[in-house]
Design a protein around this motif. Structure first.
Motif, short mmCIF file in Angstrom:
data_model
loop_
_atom_site.label_atom_id
_atom_site.label_comp_id
_atom_site.label_asym_id
_atom_site.label_seq_id
_atom_site.Cartn_x
_atom_site.Cartn_y
_atom_site.Cartn_z
N VAL A 147 76.45 102.80 63.88
CA VAL A 147 77.71 103.52 64.07
C VAL A 147 77.71 104.12 65.47
O VAL A 147 76.81 104.84 65.86
CB VAL A 147 77.88 104.64 63.02
CG1 VAL A 147 79.16 105.44 63.29
CG2 VAL A 147 77.90 104.05 61.62
N SER A 148 78.75 103.80 66.23
CA SER A 148 78.88 104.32 67.60
C SER A 148 79.73 105.59 67.59
O SER A 148 80.86 105.60 67.11
CB SER A 148 79.54 103.26 68.49
OG SER A 148 79.83 103.80 69.77
N ALA A 183 83.98 105.65 67.59
CA ALA A 183 84.74 104.87 68.55
C ALA A 183 86.05 104.37 67.94
O ALA A 183 87.09 104.32 68.62
CB ALA A 183 83.90 103.68 69.05
N GLU A 184 86.03 104.01 66.66
CA GLU A 184 87.24 103.53 66.01
C GLU A 184 88.31 104.62 65.92
O GLU A 184 89.49 104.36 66.10
CB GLU A 184 86.92 103.02 64.59
CG GLU A 184 85.99 101.82 64.55
CD GLU A 184 84.53 102.22 64.61
OE1 GLU A 184 84.23 103.43 64.77
OE2 GLU A 184 83.66 101.32 64.51
N ILE A 190 94.02 107.13 70.90
CA ILE A 190 94.56 106.60 72.16
C ILE A 190 95.92 105.96 71.93
O ILE A 190 96.86 106.15 72.71
CB ILE A 190 93.58 105.59 72.78
CG1 ILE A 190 92.31 106.30 73.24
CG2 ILE A 190 94.22 104.87 73.96
CD1 ILE A 190 91.22 105.35 73.69
N LYS A 191 96.06 105.20 70.86
CA LYS A 191 97.34 104.54 70.56
C LYS A 191 98.44 105.57 70.33
O LYS A 191 99.57 105.40 70.81
CB LYS A 191 97.19 103.63 69.34
CG LYS A 191 96.33 102.41 69.59
CD LYS A 191 96.20 101.56 68.33
CE LYS A 191 95.32 100.34 68.59
NZ LYS A 191 95.16 99.52 67.36
N ILE A 192 98.13 106.62 69.59
CA ILE A 192 99.12 107.67 69.31
C ILE A 192 99.55 108.35 70.60
O ILE A 192 100.74 108.54 70.87
CB ILE A 192 98.54 108.70 68.33
CG1 ILE A 192 98.28 108.05 66.97
CG2 ILE A 192 99.48 109.89 68.18
CD1 ILE A 192 97.49 108.92 66.01
N LEU A 193 98.58 108.69 71.45
CA LEU A 193 98.87 109.43 72.68
C LEU A 193 99.57 108.57 73.72
O LEU A 193 100.45 109.06 74.45
CB LEU A 193 97.57 110.00 73.25
CG LEU A 193 96.89 111.05 72.36
CD1 LEU A 193 95.46 111.30 72.80
CD2 LEU A 193 97.69 112.35 72.38
N CYS A 194 99.22 107.30 73.79
CA CYS A 194 99.89 106.41 74.75
C CYS A 194 101.33 106.14 74.34
O CYS A 194 102.22 106.01 75.19
CB CYS A 194 99.12 105.10 74.88
SG CYS A 194 97.60 105.26 75.85
N LEU A 195 101.57 106.05 73.05
CA LEU A 195 102.96 105.90 72.58
C LEU A 195 103.77 107.13 72.93
O LEU A 195 104.94 107.04 73.33
CB LEU A 195 102.97 105.65 71.07
CG LEU A 195 104.34 105.42 70.43
CD1 LEU A 195 105.01 104.19 71.02
CD2 LEU A 195 104.20 105.27 68.92
N HIS A 222 85.17 101.44 76.74
CA HIS A 222 84.56 100.16 76.39
C HIS A 222 83.50 99.83 77.43
O HIS A 222 83.60 98.84 78.15
CB HIS A 222 85.61 99.04 76.31
CG HIS A 222 86.34 99.00 75.01
ND1 HIS A 222 85.76 98.54 73.85
CD2 HIS A 222 87.60 99.36 74.68
CE1 HIS A 222 86.64 98.62 72.86
NE2 HIS A 222 87.76 99.12 73.33
N GLY A 223 82.49 100.67 77.54
CA GLY A 223 81.46 100.50 78.56
C GLY A 223 80.14 100.02 77.99
O GLY A 223 80.01 99.73 76.80
N VAL A 224 79.14 99.95 78.87
CA VAL A 224 77.79 99.56 78.48
C VAL A 224 76.81 100.63 78.94
O VAL A 224 77.10 101.40 79.87
CB VAL A 224 77.39 98.19 79.08
CG1 VAL A 224 78.25 97.09 78.51
CG2 VAL A 224 77.50 98.22 80.60
N ARG A 225 75.66 100.68 78.33
CA ARG A 225 74.64 101.65 78.71
C ARG A 225 74.20 101.42 80.15
O ARG A 225 73.98 100.28 80.57
CB ARG A 225 73.42 101.54 77.79
CG ARG A 225 73.67 102.03 76.35
CD ARG A 225 73.63 103.55 76.28
NE ARG A 225 73.87 104.00 74.92
CZ ARG A 225 72.89 104.34 74.09
NH1 ARG A 225 71.64 104.27 74.48
NH2 ARG A 225 73.18 104.75 72.87
N GLU A 226 74.07 102.50 80.89
CA GLU A 226 73.68 102.39 82.29
C GLU A 226 72.20 102.11 82.47
O GLU A 226 71.78 101.55 83.45
CB GLU A 226 74.04 103.68 83.04
CG GLU A 226 75.52 103.86 83.25
CD GLU A 226 75.82 105.02 84.16
OE1 GLU A 226 75.03 105.97 84.20
OE2 GLU A 226 76.84 104.98 84.85
N ALA A 227 71.37 102.55 81.52
CA ALA A 227 69.93 102.35 81.62
C ALA A 227 69.41 101.97 80.26
O ALA A 227 70.00 102.28 79.23
CB ALA A 227 69.24 103.61 82.13
N LYS A 228 68.26 101.27 80.26
CA LYS A 228 67.66 100.88 78.99
C LYS A 228 67.15 102.10 78.25
O LYS A 228 66.47 102.93 78.82
CB LYS A 228 66.50 99.90 79.22
CG LYS A 228 66.96 98.46 79.40
CD LYS A 228 65.77 97.53 79.36
CE LYS A 228 66.22 96.08 79.39
NZ LYS A 228 65.07 95.17 79.31
#
Length: 275
Positions: A147-148, A183-184, A190-195, A222-228
């Protein structure tokens, strides 16, 4: 710098979504630019209702990380923790220092946490940009898998607009300064606020800026980890499986025989000339 969280007890205290004062705050100013005032009122009421439902619908995992982040912020504020390069305390310093300090402390508490960076190039409808945030991966529930959970330290500021209407500004004021959640759930918000921002600009007969559009805002998280990071066995298996699926296929057209002959295991291999 003052940080506000969603308090766990606010939902149980009976947060009310007043609909009676909606017409008193923004309609007089926007009547000339909008359509039916009643439709406008219903729109902003429904958006506020949806927003609050998503904000206060929380899980035990989200509550756990929200509480942990809140405790870390309190400790940093009281201890005046030093920072990396900006020369002031991490709590009052730059965003990067604060992200690093919180991420490090969550790691020390045993959580799989790291800083993620999203970066995207110019697309047809949105300009290039980049954004960093904190991500925690939770594997405590084997049925749910990984779970993110996103930690965004400037959540409200990401949606504030200089030319926002009263209705829009009131909606944004409902947001916490710090977002800690799945994240979900973030994507739903985001959808609510952009509308709402699109409606705000349309009512004022203005074009919405490209960096306010849905695709641009979605790309930020929608990023990736900067370091391992040190991954738990459950997460490591997911990563390894993903790496196997994305491994490059090798054929006689792409296999570099010269390079392969340089490796110790192939020192006694016979070179073949292809005519």
């Amino acid at each position: 710098m003052i940080f506000e969280f969603i308090e766990e007890n606010e939902l149980s205290s009976g947060t009310s979504f007043s609909s009676g004062d909606s017409s008193e705050n923004g309609d007089l100013e926007e009547d000339e630019n909008s359509g039916d005032p009643e439709e406008d009122r219903l729109f902003w009421e429904s958006q506020e209702q949806l927003l609050m439902e998503n904000l206060y619908r929380t899980s035990s995992t989200e509550s756990k990380f929200r509480l942990a982040t809140k405790e870390i912020m309190k400790e940093m504020k009281s201890a005046a923790v030093g920072c990396c390069n900006c020369g002031v305390t991490a709590f009052d310093g730059c965003r990067r220092c604060l992200q690093t300090e919180i991420s490090d402390r969550l790691q020390q508490a045993g959580y799989n946490c790291g800083i993620c960076k999203a970066k995207w190039n110019n697309l047809k409808q949105i300009p290039s940009g980049e954004h960093s945030y904190i991500e925690v991966l939770d594997t405590s529930n084997s049925k749910k898998g990984v779970v993110s959970v996103i930690i965004e330290l400037n959540f409200r500021a990401e949606f504030e607009m200089a030319k926002g209407s009263q209705n829009y500004n009131r909606l944004i004021s409902r947001l916490p300064e710090i977002y800690v959640g799945k994240a979900e759930r973030l994507q739903s918000l985001i959808k609510i606020l952009c509308l709402a921002s699109k409606k705000c600009m349309k009512d004022q007969k203005m074009h919405i800026a490209p960096w306010r559009k849905l695709k641009y805002m979605q790309a930020k998280w929608h990023g990736v980890r900067e370091a391992k990071m040190v991954l738990s066995p459950d997460i490591l298996s997911v990563v390894e499986r993903s790496n196997r699926l994305s491994r490059r296929m090798v054929s006689l057209l792409t296999f570099d025989m010269v390079e392969s002959l340089k490796t110790p295991s192939n020192l006694h291999s016979m070179a073949i000339q292809v005519l």
